[in-house]
Scaffold this active site. Sequence first.
Site, PDB file in Angstrom:
ATOM      1  N   LYS A  41     -45.484  -6.726  10.501  1.00 31.42           N
ATOM      2  CA  LYS A  41     -45.049  -5.387  10.906  1.00 31.42           C
ATOM      3  C   LYS A  41     -44.732  -4.540   9.666  1.00 31.42           C
ATOM      4  O   LYS A  41     -45.175  -3.416   9.533  1.00 31.42           O
ATOM      5  CB  LYS A  41     -43.816  -5.507  11.808  1.00 31.42           C
ATOM      6  N   GLU A  97     -43.211 -14.058   2.249  1.00 37.88           N
ATOM      7  CA  GLU A  97     -44.102 -15.185   2.529  1.00 37.88           C
ATOM      8  C   GLU A  97     -45.517 -14.697   2.831  1.00 37.88           C
ATOM      9  O   GLU A  97     -46.512 -15.243   2.336  1.00 37.88           O
ATOM     10  CB  GLU A  97     -43.599 -15.986   3.745  1.00 37.88           C
ATOM     11  N   GLY A 112     -40.393  -7.546  15.931  1.00 36.66           N
ATOM     12  CA  GLY A 112     -41.201  -8.681  15.465  1.00 36.66           C
ATOM     13  C   GLY A 112     -41.297  -9.809  16.483  1.00 36.66           C
ATOM     14  O   GLY A 112     -42.372 -10.307  16.794  1.00 36.66           O
ATOM     15  N   ARG A 113     -40.141 -10.222  17.035  1.00 40.40           N
ATOM     16  CA  ARG A 113     -40.193 -11.384  17.943  1.00 40.40           C
ATOM     17  C   ARG A 113     -40.621 -11.012  19.358  1.00 40.40           C
ATOM     18  O   ARG A 113     -40.616 -11.855  20.247  1.00 40.40           O
ATOM     19  CB  ARG A 113     -38.861 -12.143  17.918  1.00 40.40           C
ATOM     20  N   GLU A 140     -32.393 -15.499  16.637  1.00 45.73           N
ATOM     21  CA  GLU A 140     -32.462 -14.301  15.788  1.00 45.73           C
ATOM     22  C   GLU A 140     -31.980 -13.080  16.582  1.00 45.73           C
ATOM     23  O   GLU A 140     -31.417 -12.144  16.020  1.00 45.73           O
ATOM     24  CB  GLU A 140     -33.899 -14.079  15.268  1.00 45.73           C
ATOM     25  N   HIS A 198     -38.202 -40.380  23.657  1.00 52.39           N
ATOM     26  CA  HIS A 198     -38.182 -41.482  22.694  1.00 52.39           C
ATOM     27  C   HIS A 198     -37.600 -41.031  21.366  1.00 52.39           C
ATOM     28  O   HIS A 198     -37.773 -41.689  20.350  1.00 52.39           O
ATOM     29  CB  HIS A 198     -39.596 -42.040  22.520  1.00 52.39           C
ATOM     30  N   LYS A 203     -33.063 -12.901   2.015  1.00 50.08           N
ATOM     31  CA  LYS A 203     -34.308 -12.360   1.466  1.00 50.08           C
ATOM     32  C   LYS A 203     -34.025 -11.642   0.160  1.00 50.08           C
ATOM     33  O   LYS A 203     -34.739 -11.809  -0.832  1.00 50.08           O
ATOM     34  CB  LYS A 203     -34.895 -11.317   2.443  1.00 50.08           C
TER      35      LYS A 203
HETATM   36  O1  F6P Z   1     -37.143 -13.178  10.038  1.00 56.21           O
HETATM   37  C1  F6P Z   1     -36.988 -11.810   9.872  1.00 56.21           C
HETATM   38  C2  F6P Z   1     -38.206 -11.067  10.327  1.00 56.21           C
HETATM   39  O2  F6P Z   1     -37.983  -9.732  10.064  1.00 56.21           O
HETATM   40  C3  F6P Z   1     -38.545 -11.292  11.804  1.00 56.21           C
HETATM   41  O3  F6P Z   1     -37.785 -10.582  12.680  1.00 56.21           O
HETATM   42  C4  F6P Z   1     -39.986 -10.945  11.806  1.00 56.21           C
HETATM   43  O4  F6P Z   1     -40.611 -11.424  12.960  1.00 56.21           O
HETATM   44  C5  F6P Z   1     -40.445 -11.627  10.546  1.00 56.21           C
HETATM   45  O5  F6P Z   1     -39.382 -11.453   9.631  1.00 56.21           O
HETATM   46  C6  F6P Z   1     -41.729 -11.117   9.967  1.00 56.21           C
HETATM   47  O6  F6P Z   1     -41.683  -9.761   9.677  1.00 56.21           O
HETATM   48  P1  F6P Z   1     -43.002  -8.936   9.403  1.00 56.21           P
HETATM   49  O7  F6P Z   1     -43.808  -8.915  10.644  1.00 56.21           O
HETATM   50  O8  F6P Z   1     -42.530  -7.560   9.018  1.00 56.21           O
HETATM   51  O9  F6P Z   1     -43.747  -9.594   8.276  1.00 56.21           O
END
Ligand code: F6P
Length: 545
Positions: A214, A220, A294-295, A380, A411, A520
Amino acid sequence: MTTSTSSGPAFLATPRCDTTQAWRDLQSYFETQGRHFDVRQALQAEPQRFAQMAIEAPHVRADFSRNLLDASTLQLLNALAQQCQLQASIDALFSGLPLNTTEGRAAWHVLLRCPPGFAPEHPAMAQALMNVQASQDAFLSYAEQVRLDESITDVVNIGIGGSDLGPAVVVQALEAYRTAGKRIHFVSNMDGDDLGLTLRGLDPARTLFLVASKSFGTAETMVNAQVARAWLLAAHGYVLPEAQQQGVQPLPDDVPDALRALLSRRFVAMTSNAQAANAFGITTIFPFADWVGGRFSLWSSIGLSIAIAIGTQHFRALLTGAHAMDQHFRTTPVARNLPVQLALLDIWYRNFHGFPTRCIAPYSHGLRRLPAYLQQLEMESNGKGCDWNGDPITLATAPVIWGEAGTNCQHAFFQLIHQGPQVIPVEFIVLREHGLGTAAQHRALQANAVAQARALTFGKHDGPAYKHCPGNRPSTMLVLDRLDPASVGALIALYEHRTFVAGRLWGINSFDQWGVELGKSLAKEILAAHQPDEAAAQDVMRWLR
Ligand code: F6P
């Protein structure tokens, strides 16, 4: 959607659960009766209990009868929902009010699932829906192109959190619907082994990368996208210098046009930050609105990997299932409203019984990553200690969500749930119809889920003490007809709404995640201080100081 602060006119400050009379009534009822409730006796004394405590929602049926609930508790919990003006919150969600107060945004994911021809009530919704459907048509038609393109054998979704877990869980759940000839990979971890191991088996000429972010700024995702870009260019003889800074690395000016063209064929972005994706060298961009959290984003272009895997028709069925659950949530009275009842149960267990965790046990191989998805969705969203007025919440909020597919969970950790001293409510998810296996396999699977639920309820009291299981341990059974797109859509929407309801009752803005930001920004500072000090990175003890 623009209105911004918690004091803004469109902000909806409904009463927090612990300020209501119903809350006080629940407290006294819990002290005198609720804490002593015995579900074994209730099941024996109330032959109608199963029928009375089953709730039917689109594609999902729930059996609440094995929970520590009696009619008075249910009545008080329903009163709690009324006194917290829950219906006003539900209406606000569906009409796009900026409930995400700290970011000044709506949380309008329900709009993404409206079927073509849906007639919205609000004029603002009608306009937004037209935009949603135009962008949906665009990414779905691109997905169809990819599906027809035999030169692409592998699709790699690079994203994390909501830009990974939602699509990953759905693609995995709907594996039976995936087109042969296309493998879908998900890369999320900053650990280079994740991407490295994925790339090891791939051919640069036959691989498509979907950069799902987003913000188009998540560390990452940026690192992985950059390494993937370098891998593709290296296959064509161009060596990109390794990135020495953090964030988006624009494509260097000296990259030849032919390679730029290649990059724009092999990389696609799904983002709200088209400018950054463009600077990265991506020209095929499927944008989505900033009110898509995002979620809650798998329904948007973030779900492109799903659409490539299962095709437009099935993707639309996924949306249809979610929409059916939306309608149920929006229009069903509290007492029969499945997301609301699940959220009220969460409040009862978390705040009155004090159970700190909830276990998710899908008896379905396809749903094996659902617990991971729900960890982000629930923790979250509702793992917060401050309400929408900025006041501390002294109550416990989101439980720790964890779990594993059945029968594997039996198990691993079920021993603790049966005989450990702490009580852990379990949510079983079972399918009525089987998938690839035989009918006999499926009957055995179902029998195991039911056996676990019975063992939790009734326990075992004969024989030596070490064989005793106390029983009276709560569980809920969610039943899906089958693992098809509509059921999966409905199941996920069910959990989204349950999370929202629990958040509203606790007074939480479920749509922000400021707690994630601190780590972060510290990681950025630490990295900047050491970069490019390879030796320090290798000397972990020095690095840890
Ligand atoms: O973990 C924090 C967060 O902002 C989530 O809410 C989101 O889904 C994820 O990082 C990834 O964010 P982006 O889609 O902006 O890369």
